[in-house]
Scaffold this motif. Structure first.
Motif, short mmCIF file in Angstrom:
data_model
loop_
_atom_site.label_atom_id
_atom_site.label_comp_id
_atom_site.label_asym_id
_atom_site.label_seq_id
_atom_site.Cartn_x
_atom_site.Cartn_y
_atom_site.Cartn_z
N GLN A 150 0.78 -1.27 0.17
CA GLN A 150 0.15 0.09 -0.06
C GLN A 150 0.90 1.30 -0.13
O GLN A 150 0.43 2.23 -0.62
CB GLN A 150 -0.99 -0.17 1.14
N GLU A 156 -3.31 1.59 -2.26
CA GLU A 156 -4.28 0.51 -3.00
C GLU A 156 -3.77 -0.83 -2.35
O GLU A 156 -2.56 -0.87 -2.34
CB GLU A 156 -3.85 0.68 -4.53
N LEU A 157 -4.78 -1.50 -2.28
CA LEU A 157 -4.70 -2.98 -1.61
C LEU A 157 -4.19 -4.00 -2.96
O LEU A 157 -4.74 -3.81 -4.08
CB LEU A 157 -5.99 -3.46 -0.85
N LYS A 159 -4.54 -7.02 -5.51
CA LYS A 159 -5.67 -7.62 -5.70
C LYS A 159 -5.67 -9.13 -5.14
O LYS A 159 -6.70 -10.02 -4.96
CB LYS A 159 -5.86 -7.68 -7.30
N TYR A 184 -7.55 -14.52 1.57
CA TYR A 184 -7.35 -13.32 1.62
C TYR A 184 -8.49 -12.55 0.92
O TYR A 184 -8.99 -12.92 -0.21
CB TYR A 184 -6.03 -12.99 0.56
N ILE A 186 -10.76 -8.63 0.39
CA ILE A 186 -10.84 -7.20 0.66
C ILE A 186 -12.03 -6.78 1.05
O ILE A 186 -13.20 -7.36 0.61
CB ILE A 186 -10.51 -6.46 -0.76
N GLU A 187 -12.51 -6.13 1.95
CA GLU A 187 -13.63 -5.77 2.49
C GLU A 187 -13.47 -4.44 3.21
O GLU A 187 -12.85 -3.96 4.08
CB GLU A 187 -14.01 -6.90 3.67
N TYR A 191 -8.80 -5.24 4.64
CA TYR A 191 -8.47 -6.46 4.08
C TYR A 191 -8.42 -7.45 5.46
O TYR A 191 -8.62 -7.04 6.49
CB TYR A 191 -7.06 -6.76 3.57
N SER A 210 -6.87 -6.04 8.79
CA SER A 210 -6.23 -4.86 8.41
C SER A 210 -5.14 -4.51 9.61
O SER A 210 -4.91 -3.44 10.10
CB SER A 210 -7.17 -3.81 8.36
#
Length: 219
Positions: A150, A156-157, A159, A184, A186-187, A191, A210
């Protein structure tokens, strides 16, 4: 003694009411385009004056814009430094935890070999705790790699975890018992990294949300 009456430069049949403060030409009431501090300006000089005012205003706006961009750049630089320090602290903490973990296991093993006695903790339970600690450490390692990703990608996280390979981790950790990959997701702008088999460690779940690791034991 009489004075000669001047006529407008643009209208020879009209008497001048004054002279332009810019060019000095006599002008009538109709030709006055602008008044400034009690002085008259003809159309051409008024236009030049307006352009000068606009240029000055534009210059000030550019200076303010440069100043604002400089402030934003300094603020962004400070934020990046804070992120780098935070990521380094997390990485250092993970390393120290792992070293302490390995050292503890070696000391217990050495003690048992020297005393040739049974430990008050069963070998199975000790192995279970060791593998649980390794799994927790794996979640911290992956979380630190995501933080570094990041930092270098404007927040940016990644993918997927494969995006961390080579530059942020040489090899992705896997579950110490089964060898399965960590999940893994993303939420909500953050994450989640989950242990694929938390029940093997006597846990309902083992997850890094996170940057913070949570778990719940099965009672």
């Amino acid at each position: 003694m009489s004075t000669k009456q001047e006529y407008c430069r643009n209208h020879s049949d009209r008497e001048a009411v004054g002279v332009c403060a810019g060019c000095g030409a006599p002008i009538c009431q109709h030709c006055i385009s602008k008044q400034r501090s009690g002085k008259f300006l003809c159309f051409d000089c008024a236009l030049d004056s307006s352009l000068d005012d606009f240029s000055e205003l534009n210059k000030k706006q550019r200076e303010l814009g440069e100043q604002k961009r400089s402030e934003v750049a300094r603020s962004q630089k400070k934020k990046e430094k804070k992120k780098e320090k935070r990521a380094f602290r997390i990485f250092l903490t993970v390393c120290l935890v792992f070293i302490a973990l390995e050292g503890g296991v070696l000391l217990v093993d050495y003690y048992l070999q020297q005393k040739d006695e049974s430990s008050f903790i069963s070998s199975h339970e000790m192995e279970l705790r060791y593998n649980r600690d390794v799994s927790v450490n794996d979640l911290h390692v992956i979380g630190t790699a995501i933080e570094m990703y990041q930092l270098h990608n404007n927040g940016e996280l990644p993918k997927d975890l494969n995006s961390l390979m080579t530059e942020y981790v040489q090899k992705l950790p896997t579950d110490p018992i089964t060898g399965s990959e960590y999940a893994y997701v993303i939420e909500g702008g953050g994450y989640r990294i989950e242990s694929p088999n938390p029940e093997l460690y006597g846990l309902r779940y083992l997850v890094n949300r996170s940057g913070r690791v949570y778990h719940e034991e099965i009672k």
